[in-house]
Scaffold this active site. Structure first.
Site, PDB file in Angstrom:
ATOM      1  N   GLU A  79      -3.713  -5.915   8.696  1.00 53.44           N
ATOM      2  CA  GLU A  79      -3.029  -5.837   7.396  1.00 53.44           C
ATOM      3  C   GLU A  79      -2.270  -7.124   7.062  1.00 53.44           C
ATOM      4  O   GLU A  79      -2.220  -7.547   5.911  1.00 53.44           O
ATOM      5  CB  GLU A  79      -2.068  -4.650   7.367  1.00 53.44           C
ATOM      6  CG  GLU A  79      -2.739  -3.290   7.434  1.00 53.44           C
ATOM      7  CD  GLU A  79      -3.769  -3.056   6.335  1.00 53.44           C
ATOM      8  OE1 GLU A  79      -3.813  -3.825   5.357  1.00 53.44           O
ATOM      9  OE2 GLU A  79      -4.560  -2.095   6.469  1.00 53.44           O
ATOM     10  N   HIS A  88     -10.026  -7.906   3.502  1.00 60.42           N
ATOM     11  CA  HIS A  88     -10.256  -7.212   4.779  1.00 60.42           C
ATOM     12  C   HIS A  88     -11.663  -7.467   5.322  1.00 60.42           C
ATOM     13  O   HIS A  88     -11.919  -7.217   6.498  1.00 60.42           O
ATOM     14  CB  HIS A  88     -10.072  -5.710   4.609  1.00 60.42           C
ATOM     15  CG  HIS A  88      -8.670  -5.232   4.810  1.00 60.42           C
ATOM     16  ND1 HIS A  88      -7.992  -5.423   6.000  1.00 60.42           N
ATOM     17  CD2 HIS A  88      -7.835  -4.524   4.009  1.00 60.42           C
ATOM     18  CE1 HIS A  88      -6.788  -4.860   5.903  1.00 60.42           C
ATOM     19  NE2 HIS A  88      -6.667  -4.324   4.706  1.00 60.42           N
ATOM     20  N   HIS A 129      -6.930  -7.449  -2.098  1.00 54.85           N
ATOM     21  CA  HIS A 129      -6.514  -7.062  -0.746  1.00 54.85           C
ATOM     22  C   HIS A 129      -7.690  -6.502   0.055  1.00 54.85           C
ATOM     23  O   HIS A 129      -7.985  -6.973   1.154  1.00 54.85           O
ATOM     24  CB  HIS A 129      -5.380  -6.043  -0.833  1.00 54.85           C
ATOM     25  CG  HIS A 129      -4.903  -5.586   0.504  1.00 54.85           C
ATOM     26  ND1 HIS A 129      -3.911  -6.242   1.201  1.00 54.85           N
ATOM     27  CD2 HIS A 129      -5.303  -4.565   1.294  1.00 54.85           C
ATOM     28  CE1 HIS A 129      -3.716  -5.645   2.364  1.00 54.85           C
ATOM     29  NE2 HIS A 129      -4.548  -4.612   2.450  1.00 54.85           N
ATOM     30  N   GLU A 130      -8.349  -5.510  -0.521  1.00 51.62           N
ATOM     31  CA  GLU A 130      -9.399  -4.827   0.262  1.00 51.62           C
ATOM     32  C   GLU A 130     -10.556  -5.768   0.581  1.00 51.62           C
ATOM     33  O   GLU A 130     -11.128  -5.712   1.670  1.00 51.62           O
ATOM     34  CB  GLU A 130      -9.897  -3.583  -0.482  1.00 51.62           C
ATOM     35  CG  GLU A 130      -8.808  -2.570  -0.888  1.00 51.62           C
ATOM     36  CD  GLU A 130      -7.871  -2.170   0.232  1.00 51.62           C
ATOM     37  OE1 GLU A 130      -8.239  -2.306   1.413  1.00 51.62           O
ATOM     38  OE2 GLU A 130      -6.739  -1.743  -0.064  1.00 51.62           O
ATOM     39  N   TYR A 138       2.126  -5.239   7.289  1.00 50.26           N
ATOM     40  CA  TYR A 138       1.767  -6.053   6.121  1.00 50.26           C
ATOM     41  C   TYR A 138       2.661  -7.293   6.010  1.00 50.26           C
ATOM     42  O   TYR A 138       2.166  -8.417   5.913  1.00 50.26           O
ATOM     43  CB  TYR A 138       1.889  -5.231   4.831  1.00 50.26           C
ATOM     44  CG  TYR A 138       0.868  -4.119   4.698  1.00 50.26           C
ATOM     45  CD1 TYR A 138       1.018  -2.929   5.407  1.00 50.26           C
ATOM     46  CD2 TYR A 138      -0.246  -4.249   3.875  1.00 50.26           C
ATOM     47  CE1 TYR A 138       0.086  -1.910   5.302  1.00 50.26           C
ATOM     48  CE2 TYR A 138      -1.185  -3.230   3.764  1.00 50.26           C
ATOM     49  CZ  TYR A 138      -1.015  -2.067   4.468  1.00 50.26           C
ATOM     50  OH  TYR A 138      -1.938  -1.054   4.360  1.00 50.26           O
TER      51      TYR A 138
HETATM   52 ZN   LIG Z   1      -5.069  -3.377   4.038  1.00 48.04          ZN
END
Ligand SMILES: [Zn+2]
Length: 620
Positions: A387, A368, A364-365, A447
């Protein structure tokens, strides 16, 4: 190292070519010298900031973020934790009052030597002292001389900071024992863009920063190992083999500190973390990016962190291929902070727990880096672009590397969105991230509903157009601040479909999608089907019909607002394109030249976020 200094020369790879006519963005060039006292967790710094006003406006004021000030009793962040119905479990502790369990703000309990602060002195513009005022986490500054369009000015200041006990993201001595997570730690210029100043008080949500270059010297006890944004410039001076230069200098015994010199080109934030017990591994990939991993020398987690490394490389390669190439030579996964948080060229994540958890957070990160760092939407105003799109890439990437692939890796997002609609607590995605009534509705819209914006876009324009849209969006808007219209307009340019209605209904309202099969009647050779639109939001419909003999046929009902017809996504099944369904008509009738039919399904893919799927199916 010389190699990295080259990056300071105007960098072609970082050029922005935002196609919006007259697009402009401000620019910052920071030089900071900071020294950290690891006994008191206080630090002193000097900052020199060249600010370039690329806007068409004359500026009379500027604003800085002083994020550290949020971690004080009675701050806005503290007030928010106390007043919101569902405070973040990381920022509130459960306590028993009588026989009731209540949540108390952890910030409210901080002692003076545990709070965070950032104090400014000696603030000057081109050498002239400036009037300024601290209002919670914002420094309001009146300029000594107006800053004209297309001119630069230099701000200089001194700062004194204290790292708070870790509450959220930034902080010291988190529960996994990481000593220093230094995110949002310096006086940071607020962004001024086409929507004006974005100087919101910090309540632990989203960010929006100014693009620029960071040149940072950090002086700290020589026993600490650092990781973060930026390329280390003096790897051969810090006493261990940081960059595999093979050169390790022996530091004189009496030398107590080392200065780490980092340069981060073309980013909008600078983050670092430090610990005495970091293990530092490097993975040199064959696609030009070296991955760094910094994690505690804790026997319980080492194997997970070793296993994480090849998977991180695999994921980055998939992200590169799916969206566009990560343009930096380095990315670091660092144990620190809390949960996981994305920063320029690095992430700080919790390092304990299961391997799947560690991999999921990393996936996930790191995603980004595309949807937050390089495509730097205003996260506070459009958290769903940050997100949501990240969640899409994370799910896609994890599914690609999974042993068992899922048909719909985004199923959790659909379930989350459905539960939010059911709760009646949904607020439109245009709501500022700070001002949702509760945390949960914010999270789900950002999200899950943000992810569905993309999966549903694929449903609308087809897979090929969708993937082309992602790539073109990246190519056109990287290193800028894309807006909701930009992703929509890209999809329009790629596909030829009109999509303004989609952006409007999905992001600016809480209108829901609910189509149903009202009646199915037939005789002889003919079946008459009447569909109804129950939800407010219109959509084009894919319909699959299965006949008694098991054969299948599909029907496509264009949404007239799109002025467009999707290609058959499943060429193995014969498809009939029906007349368009204008949203103003509550029902739609069509005929099938066969009777009887065994069953009829609206949207067999499940990618349309129909809030009631029960009425999507007719079974004989
Ligand atoms: Zn995030």
């Amino acid at each position: 190292m010389k190699k990295y200094l080259l990056l300071l020369i105007p960098f072609g790879i970082f050029a922005q070519n935002n196609p919006n006519p007259g697009y402009w963005q401000q620019k910052v060039d920071y030089k900071m010298d900071v020294s950290m006292d690891v006994k008191t967790y206080q630090y002193k710094g000097k900052q020199n900031l060249v600010y370039t006003n690329n806007s068409p406006d004359t500026l009379y004021r500027v604003y800085y973020h002083l994020f550290n000030n949020a971690f004080q009793p009675n701050s806005c962040m503290d007030a928010r934790i106390k007043s919101i119905k569902d405070p973040d479990g990381r920022m509130a502790t459960k306590v028993k009052v009588g026989d009731k369990e209540v949540k108390e703000s952890r910030i409210a309990a901080l002692k003076p030597n545990e709070i965070g602060f950032l104090k400014i002195s000696n603030l000057k513009q081109d050498g002239i002292e400036l009037k300024n005022k601290v209002v919670s986490t914002i420094l309001e500054v009146d300029l000594a001389k107006p800053l004209l369009p297309h001119t630069s000015t230099t701000f200089s200041l001194d700062f004194d900071g204290q790292v708070p006990i870790q509450i959220r993201r930034s902080g010291r001595n988190n529960k996994e024992g990481v000593e220093l997570s230094m995110s949002q730690w310096y006086p940071k210029m607020a962004e001024y863009d086409y929507e004006g100043w974005q100087a919101d008080p910090y309540i632990a949500r989203e960010f929006h920063g100014v693009w620029g270059n960071f040149d940072v010297n950090i002086t700290i006890d020589k026993n600490y190992i650092l990781g973060g944004s930026g390329y280390l410039q003096n790897g051969n001076q810090i006493g261990y083999n940081y960059q595999d230069t093979g050169v390790i200098v022996k530091l004189p015994k009496k030398q107590k500190t080392i200065t780490w010199h980092f340069i981060a080109p073309n980013v909008h934030d600078f983050t670092w973390a430090a610990d005495k017990n970091y293990i530092h591994d490097k993975l040199v990939t064959n696609f030009g990016t070296t991955l760094h991993f910094l994690y505690k020398n804790n026997p319980n987690i080492i194997q997970n962190w070793k296993n994480l490394q090849p998977k991180t490389a695999q994921l980055m390669e998939i992200y590169n291929k799916t969206v566009g190439k990560y343009p930096y030579e380095q990315y670091s996964v660092i144990q620190g902070g809390d949960g996981g948080m994305e920063y320029a060229m690095c992430t700080l994540i919790l390092g304990e727990g299961t391997f799947d958890g560690l991999l999921g957070v990393t996936a996930h990160e790191m995603a980004h880096s595309w949807f937050q760092h390089i495509l730097a939407s205003n996260e506070a105003k459009n958290s769903w672009m940050d997100e949501g799109f990240t969640t899409w890439l994370e799910n896609y990437g994890l599914n690609e590397i999974a042993d068992k692939k899922q048909e719909n890796p985004h199923a959790d997002s659909y379930a989350g969105y459905a539960s939010l609609v059911k709760s009646g607590k949904e607020q439109p995605q245009t709501t500022h991230a700070d001002r949702y009534d509760e945390n949960r509705p914010y999270s789900i819209q950002a999200y899950s509903k943000g992810n569905i914006f993309l999966t549903q876009l694929e449903y609308l324009i087809g897979k090929e157009n969708f993937i082309k849209t992602l790539k073109r969006y990246y190519a056109d808007y990287k290193f800028t601040h894309p807006t909701p219209n930009d992703i929509k307009h890209t999809a329009e340019k790629v596909s030829g479909a009109n999509l303004d209605w989609y952006l409007t209904d999905w992001t600016k309202t809480t209108n829901t999608i609910d189509y149903g099969i009202k009646t199915v009647e037939g005789s002889g050779e003919n079946t008459k089907v009447i569909l109804e639109r129950i939800g407010r939001m219109p959509m084009p419909l894919d319909i699959l019909v299965t006949y008694e003999d098991g054969s299948q046929e599909s029907f496509y009902i264009p949404q007239t607002l799109m002025r467009w017809t999707k290609e058959n996504q499943n060429p193995g099944i014969k498809r009939t394109v029906l007349e368009g369904w204008d949203w103003a008509y509550p029902t739609f009738e069509f005929n099938i030249n066969k009777y009887p039919v065994k069953n009829i399904t609206i949207d067999p893919s499940g990618f349309m976020a129909d809030v009631n799927r029960e009425n999507n199916v007719f079974k004989k």
